[in-house]
Design a protein around this motif. Structure first.
Motif, PDB file in Angstrom:
ATOM      1  N   MET A   1       0.868  -1.037  -0.016  1.00  0.00           N
ATOM      2  CA  MET A   1       0.126   0.249  -0.018  1.00  0.00           C
ATOM      3  C   MET A   1       0.774   1.223   0.000  1.00  0.00           C
ATOM      4  O   MET A   1       1.592   1.481   1.022  1.00  0.00           O
ATOM      5  CB  MET A   1      -0.861  -0.069   1.278  1.00  0.00           C
ATOM      6  N   GLY A   2       0.509   2.175  -0.804  1.00  0.00           N
ATOM      7  CA  GLY A   2       1.548   3.383  -0.929  1.00  0.00           C
ATOM      8  C   GLY A   2       1.151   4.445  -0.155  1.00  0.00           C
ATOM      9  O   GLY A   2       0.037   4.388   0.508  1.00  0.00           O
ATOM     10  N   GLU A   3       1.719   5.444   0.093  1.00  0.00           N
ATOM     11  CA  GLU A   3       1.615   6.470   0.756  1.00  0.00           C
ATOM     12  C   GLU A   3       0.274   7.338   0.383  1.00  0.00           C
ATOM     13  O   GLU A   3      -0.484   7.584   1.293  1.00  0.00           O
ATOM     14  CB  GLU A   3       2.458   7.509   0.683  1.00  0.00           C
ATOM     15  N   ASP A   4      -0.187   7.416  -0.782  1.00  0.00           N
ATOM     16  CA  ASP A   4      -1.023   7.845  -1.463  1.00  0.00           C
ATOM     17  C   ASP A   4      -2.407   7.028  -1.007  1.00  0.00           C
ATOM     18  O   ASP A   4      -3.540   7.796  -0.664  1.00  0.00           O
ATOM     19  CB  ASP A   4      -1.223   7.958  -2.740  1.00  0.00           C
ATOM     20  N   ASP A   5      -2.440   5.737  -1.024  1.00  0.00           N
ATOM     21  CA  ASP A   5      -3.535   4.792  -0.728  1.00  0.00           C
ATOM     22  C   ASP A   5      -3.631   4.982   0.578  1.00  0.00           C
ATOM     23  O   ASP A   5      -5.010   5.101   1.313  1.00  0.00           O
ATOM     24  CB  ASP A   5      -3.173   3.458  -1.074  1.00  0.00           C
ATOM     25  N   GLY A   6      -2.870   5.368   1.526  1.00  0.00           N
ATOM     26  CA  GLY A   6      -2.940   5.231   3.076  1.00  0.00           C
ATOM     27  C   GLY A   6      -3.579   6.767   3.500  1.00  0.00           C
ATOM     28  O   GLY A   6      -4.415   6.829   4.173  1.00  0.00           O
ATOM     29  N   ARG A   7      -3.077   7.775   2.671  1.00  0.00           N
ATOM     30  CA  ARG A   7      -3.962   8.956   2.939  1.00  0.00           C
ATOM     31  C   ARG A   7      -5.395   8.754   2.651  1.00  0.00           C
ATOM     32  O   ARG A   7      -6.361   9.336   3.329  1.00  0.00           O
ATOM     33  CB  ARG A   7      -3.097  10.073   2.098  1.00  0.00           C
ATOM     34  N   LYS A   8      -5.904   8.286   1.437  1.00  0.00           N
ATOM     35  CA  LYS A   8      -6.965   8.141   1.096  1.00  0.00           C
ATOM     36  C   LYS A   8      -7.661   7.359   2.049  1.00  0.00           C
ATOM     37  O   LYS A   8      -8.959   7.649   2.202  1.00  0.00           O
ATOM     38  CB  LYS A   8      -7.285   7.607  -0.521  1.00  0.00           C
ATOM     39  N   TRP A   9      -7.188   6.354   2.231  1.00  0.00           N
ATOM     40  CA  TRP A   9      -7.943   5.408   3.405  1.00  0.00           C
ATOM     41  C   TRP A   9      -8.384   6.134   4.674  1.00  0.00           C
ATOM     42  O   TRP A   9      -9.434   6.153   5.029  1.00  0.00           O
ATOM     43  CB  TRP A   9      -7.214   4.262   3.772  1.00  0.00           C
ATOM     44  N   ARG A  10      -7.436   6.890   5.082  1.00  0.00           N
ATOM     45  CA  ARG A  10      -7.359   8.013   6.371  1.00  0.00           C
ATOM     46  C   ARG A  10      -8.720   8.866   6.098  1.00  0.00           C
ATOM     47  O   ARG A  10      -9.713   9.097   6.851  1.00  0.00           O
ATOM     48  CB  ARG A  10      -6.345   8.580   6.675  1.00  0.00           C
ATOM     49  N   GLU A  11      -8.797   9.224   5.107  1.00  0.00           N
ATOM     50  CA  GLU A  11      -9.718  10.421   4.452  1.00  0.00           C
ATOM     51  C   GLU A  11     -11.092   9.757   4.445  1.00  0.00           C
ATOM     52  O   GLU A  11     -12.174  10.323   4.915  1.00  0.00           O
ATOM     53  CB  GLU A  11      -9.299  11.172   3.015  1.00  0.00           C
ATOM     54  N   ARG A  12     -11.114   8.485   3.808  1.00  0.00           N
ATOM     55  CA  ARG A  12     -12.564   7.630   3.939  1.00  0.00           C
ATOM     56  C   ARG A  12     -13.013   7.523   5.371  1.00  0.00           C
ATOM     57  O   ARG A  12     -14.110   7.607   5.817  1.00  0.00           O
ATOM     58  CB  ARG A  12     -12.201   6.683   3.074  1.00  0.00           C
ATOM     59  N   GLN A  13     -11.998   7.089   6.207  1.00  0.00           N
ATOM     60  CA  GLN A  13     -12.410   6.864   7.478  1.00  0.00           C
ATOM     61  C   GLN A  13     -12.785   8.024   8.221  1.00  0.00           C
ATOM     62  O   GLN A  13     -13.807   8.001   9.050  1.00  0.00           O
ATOM     63  CB  GLN A  13     -10.896   6.063   8.188  1.00  0.00           C
ATOM     64  N   GLN A  14     -12.026   9.047   8.097  1.00  0.00           N
ATOM     65  CA  GLN A  14     -12.555  10.196   8.796  1.00  0.00           C
ATOM     66  C   GLN A  14     -14.118  10.744   8.172  1.00  0.00           C
ATOM     67  O   GLN A  14     -14.796  11.305   9.121  1.00  0.00           O
ATOM     68  CB  GLN A  14     -11.550  11.614   8.416  1.00  0.00           C
ATOM     69  N   ARG A  15     -14.065  10.789   7.099  1.00  0.00           N
ATOM     70  CA  ARG A  15     -15.586  11.131   6.381  1.00  0.00           C
ATOM     71  C   ARG A  15     -16.593  10.201   6.981  1.00  0.00           C
ATOM     72  O   ARG A  15     -17.682  10.577   7.435  1.00  0.00           O
ATOM     73  CB  ARG A  15     -15.529  11.047   5.090  1.00  0.00           C
ATOM     74  N   ALA A  16     -16.416   8.880   7.210  1.00  0.00           N
ATOM     75  CA  ALA A  16     -17.274   7.987   7.492  1.00  0.00           C
ATOM     76  C   ALA A  16     -17.648   8.255   8.926  1.00  0.00           C
ATOM     77  O   ALA A  16     -18.690   7.958   9.441  1.00  0.00           O
ATOM     78  CB  ALA A  16     -16.930   6.459   7.681  1.00  0.00           C
ATOM     79  N   VAL A  17     -16.592   8.413   9.967  1.00  0.00           N
ATOM     80  CA  VAL A  17     -16.707   8.782  11.445  1.00  0.00           C
ATOM     81  C   VAL A  17     -17.534  10.171  11.593  1.00  0.00           C
ATOM     82  O   VAL A  17     -18.351  10.099  12.421  1.00  0.00           O
ATOM     83  CB  VAL A  17     -15.222   8.996  12.175  1.00  0.00           C
TER      84      VAL A  17
END
Length: 153
Positions: A1-17
């Motif tokens: 998983m690249g740095e870009d994928d990790g950032r996108k995942w965190r953003e999706r998680q934050q939006r979901a929260v």
């Protein structure tokens, strides 16, 4: 998983929260609005029926002290820790207490009424607010064992 994928995942998680928190806040606000309508209905009906009010007393957090308030209304539970005042506000009647409170009394602030009293409590006993208020109206007279106390005559 690249740095870009990790950032996108965190953003999706934050939006979901955030979405979950917003939905919970809307649910809680709708519940409090329905409960406030129930309390307003109760006050109107209790007034219409002439249900006697009493001077409300708060208890200390430790359960030992009793403190004067400037409130009149109806206790909604047998423990006399929850009440509705004549203005239609719901009160939790537990306060810090102490010598100053004993001397001058206390001013418990209104709180949003719950639709279910005791929900989430450790003892597992809960009752819908509508049931408590209806019970108060049906047998909230001077009868022994009633959930209200008649005003001092």
């Amino acid at each position: 998983m690249g740095e870009d994928d990790g950032r996108k995942w965190r953003e999706r998680q934050q939006r979901a929260v955030r979405a979950h928190a917003d939905a919970e806040a809307r649910r809680r606000a709708a519940e409090q609005e329905r409960a406030a309508e129930l309390v307003a209905w109760f006050v109107a009906e209790a007034t219409r029926r002439g249900l006697p009010t009493t001077r409300l007393v708060a208890r200390g957090y430790d359960g030992r002290g009793r403190y004067r308030t400037g409130l009149r209304g109806w206790y909604v539970d047998r423990a006399e820790t929850r009440a509705v005042d004549v203005a239609g506000r719901f009160h939790l009647l537990t306060v810090p207490g102490g010598p100053r409170a004993r001397l001058f009394g206390v001013d418990p602030q209104p709180s949003p009424p719950p639709l279910v009293i005791g929900a989430g409590g450790r003892d597992g006993e809960s009752i819908p607010l509508r049931t408590l208020l209806s019970r108060l109206l049906d047998d909230g007279t001077d009868e022994p064992g009633s959930t209200t106390r008649a005003a001092a005559r």
